[in-house]
Design a protein around this motif. Structure first.
Motif, mmCIF file in Angstrom:
data_model
loop_
_atom_site.group_PDB
_atom_site.id
_atom_site.type_symbol
_atom_site.label_atom_id
_atom_site.label_comp_id
_atom_site.label_asym_id
_atom_site.label_seq_id
_atom_site.Cartn_x
_atom_site.Cartn_y
_atom_site.Cartn_z
ATOM 1 N N GLY A 1 0.820 -1.207 0.000
ATOM 2 C CA GLY A 1 0.000 0.000 0.000
ATOM 3 C C GLY A 1 0.854 1.258 0.000
ATOM 4 O O GLY A 1 2.064 1.217 -0.229
ATOM 5 N N ASP A 2 0.199 2.367 0.259
ATOM 6 C CA ASP A 2 0.878 3.672 0.238
ATOM 7 C C ASP A 2 1.540 3.963 1.575
ATOM 8 O O ASP A 2 0.928 3.800 2.634
ATOM 9 C CB ASP A 2 -0.111 4.792 -0.089
ATOM 10 C CG ASP A 2 -0.620 4.713 -1.513
ATOM 11 O OD1 ASP A 2 0.101 4.179 -2.375
ATOM 12 O OD2 ASP A 2 -1.754 5.183 -1.767
ATOM 13 N N TRP A 3 2.793 4.426 1.520
ATOM 14 C CA TRP A 3 3.551 4.861 2.695
ATOM 15 C C TRP A 3 3.924 6.317 2.489
ATOM 16 O O TRP A 3 4.219 6.744 1.370
ATOM 17 C CB TRP A 3 4.828 4.030 2.858
ATOM 18 C CG TRP A 3 4.589 2.640 3.349
ATOM 19 C CD1 TRP A 3 4.161 1.562 2.623
ATOM 20 C CD2 TRP A 3 4.785 2.170 4.681
ATOM 21 N NE1 TRP A 3 4.068 0.461 3.426
ATOM 22 C CE2 TRP A 3 4.452 0.801 4.691
ATOM 23 C CE3 TRP A 3 5.204 2.769 5.863
ATOM 24 C CZ2 TRP A 3 4.517 0.022 5.837
ATOM 25 C CZ3 TRP A 3 5.282 1.992 7.011
ATOM 26 C CH2 TRP A 3 4.941 0.633 6.996
ATOM 27 N N GLN A 4 3.945 7.085 3.561
ATOM 28 C CA GLN A 4 4.393 8.479 3.533
ATOM 29 C C GLN A 4 5.845 8.507 3.998
ATOM 30 O O GLN A 4 6.175 7.914 5.027
ATOM 31 C CB GLN A 4 3.512 9.352 4.431
ATOM 32 C CG GLN A 4 2.039 9.329 4.042
ATOM 33 C CD GLN A 4 1.818 9.700 2.587
ATOM 34 O OE1 GLN A 4 2.245 10.769 2.151
ATOM 35 N NE2 GLN A 4 1.184 8.824 1.818
ATOM 36 N N ALA A 5 6.692 9.177 3.249
ATOM 37 C CA ALA A 5 8.128 9.189 3.547
ATOM 38 C C ALA A 5 8.624 10.604 3.767
ATOM 39 O O ALA A 5 8.242 11.533 3.053
ATOM 40 C CB ALA A 5 8.902 8.542 2.394
ATOM 41 N N THR A 6 9.483 10.773 4.784
ATOM 42 C CA THR A 6 10.203 12.027 4.988
ATOM 43 C C THR A 6 11.677 11.697 5.142
ATOM 44 O O THR A 6 12.045 10.602 5.573
ATOM 45 C CB THR A 6 9.732 12.810 6.231
ATOM 46 O OG1 THR A 6 9.864 11.990 7.381
ATOM 47 C CG2 THR A 6 8.297 13.286 6.070
ATOM 48 N N LEU A 7 12.504 12.641 4.790
ATOM 49 C CA LEU A 7 13.946 12.502 4.918
ATOM 50 C C LEU A 7 14.448 13.648 5.782
ATOM 51 O O LEU A 7 14.234 14.815 5.456
ATOM 52 C CB LEU A 7 14.599 12.542 3.531
ATOM 53 C CG LEU A 7 16.093 12.314 3.467
ATOM 54 C CD1 LEU A 7 16.455 10.941 4.036
ATOM 55 C CD2 LEU A 7 16.588 12.430 2.031
ATOM 56 N N ALA A 8 15.073 13.320 6.897
ATOM 57 C CA ALA A 8 15.587 14.338 7.816
ATOM 58 C C ALA A 8 17.105 14.359 7.759
ATOM 59 O O ALA A 8 17.749 13.315 7.572
ATOM 60 C CB ALA A 8 15.124 14.045 9.237
ATOM 61 N N TYR A 9 17.682 15.535 7.916
ATOM 62 C CA TYR A 9 19.134 15.709 7.989
ATOM 63 C C TYR A 9 19.453 16.365 9.318
ATOM 64 O O TYR A 9 18.758 17.285 9.754
ATOM 65 C CB TYR A 9 19.633 16.590 6.844
ATOM 66 C CG TYR A 9 21.107 16.935 6.966
ATOM 67 C CD1 TYR A 9 22.080 16.004 6.638
ATOM 68 C CD2 TYR A 9 21.505 18.185 7.429
ATOM 69 C CE1 TYR A 9 23.424 16.312 6.766
ATOM 70 C CE2 TYR A 9 22.851 18.495 7.553
ATOM 71 C CZ TYR A 9 23.802 17.559 7.223
ATOM 72 O OH TYR A 9 25.136 17.856 7.357
ATOM 73 N N HIS A 10 20.522 15.884 9.958
ATOM 74 C CA HIS A 10 20.908 16.416 11.260
ATOM 75 C C HIS A 10 22.437 16.451 11.348
ATOM 76 O O HIS A 10 23.105 15.460 11.042
ATOM 77 C CB HIS A 10 20.332 15.526 12.363
ATOM 78 C CG HIS A 10 20.733 15.926 13.739
ATOM 79 N ND1 HIS A 10 20.136 16.965 14.406
ATOM 80 C CD2 HIS A 10 21.682 15.439 14.559
ATOM 81 C CE1 HIS A 10 20.712 17.092 15.585
ATOM 82 N NE2 HIS A 10 21.649 16.185 15.707
ATOM 83 N N SER A 11 22.980 17.595 11.742
ATOM 84 C CA SER A 11 24.413 17.726 12.020
ATOM 85 C C SER A 11 24.563 18.622 13.236
ATOM 86 O O SER A 11 23.574 19.110 13.786
ATOM 87 C CB SER A 11 25.156 18.335 10.820
ATOM 88 O OG SER A 11 24.879 19.725 10.717
ATOM 89 N N SER A 12 25.781 18.867 13.635
ATOM 90 C CA SER A 12 25.999 19.734 14.789
ATOM 91 C C SER A 12 25.661 21.192 14.480
ATOM 92 O O SER A 12 25.414 21.979 15.381
ATOM 93 C CB SER A 12 27.442 19.625 15.264
ATOM 94 O OG SER A 12 28.321 20.019 14.224
ATOM 95 N N ALA A 13 25.610 21.550 13.184
ATOM 96 C CA ALA A 13 25.384 22.946 12.815
ATOM 97 C C ALA A 13 23.992 23.244 12.269
ATOM 98 O O ALA A 13 23.534 24.366 12.321
ATOM 99 C CB ALA A 13 26.420 23.359 11.758
#
Length: 168
Positions: free
Chosen positions: A143-155
């Motif tokens: 079925g359908d999935w919702q996707a997000t992409l997160a980025y994280h660094s110290s800055a």
């Protein structure tokens, strides 16, 4: 008397010179980019646990922009999000950010089910790239999935717009 010249000799010399000149443009085996290895985790914050096995995909809440925002806001975009050969694959980029040590987190949500996987990053001349993140389709409901992409660094940090992907 001089020996007769072959009419192909000048052509061979030109082709050989071209091959030598273009060989400097060749991509090394394995590609020009640094190798990036995905590392699944239990949450958006890197907290490895002894009971977690390599490659294990575990449920966790989706990161919100405020949960991962240590500083400057970054734009995050998917490059790929597709199912190939029984595996969901995703890659992404953080345009106009060139920095080492960041982490990308792919979060998939379908109803109450959430799956998360992390990958390290690699830098390019004008962007930071998220490594290949994979989840076997057998671990995801069709079925359908919702996707997000997160980025994280110290800055800086950021979360992409939500994309939809359909699993057969």
């Amino acid at each position: 008397m001089l020996p007769a010249r072959s009419p192909l000799r000048p052509l061979v010399v030109v082709v050989l010179a071209g091959v030598i000149a273009l060989s400097g443009c060749a991509t090394p085996p394995g590609g020009a980019a640094s190798p990036i290895s995905p590392s699944p985790t239990e949450s958006a914050e890197p907290t490895p646990q002894a009971s977690q096995t390599p490659g294990e995909v575990v449920e966790s809440p989706a990161p919100s922009p405020s949960a991962v925002d240590p500083g400057e806001q970054a734009t995050v975009m998917f490059i790929t999000l597709e199912v190939i050969g029984g595996t969901l694959e995703a890659t992404g980029t953080v345009p106009d950010v060139v920095e080492e040590g960041g982490t990308c987190t792919l979060t998939l949500t379908q109803g109450d089910a959430t799956r998360t996987v992390e990958a390290s990053t690699a830098t390019g001349p004008e962007s930071t790239f998220c490594g290949l993140m994979t989840i076997p389709s057998s671990e995801l409901a069709s079925g359908d999935w919702q996707a997000t992409l997160a980025y994280h660094s110290s800055a800086r940090s950021g979360v992409s717009e939500t994309e939809s992907v359909t699993l057969p």
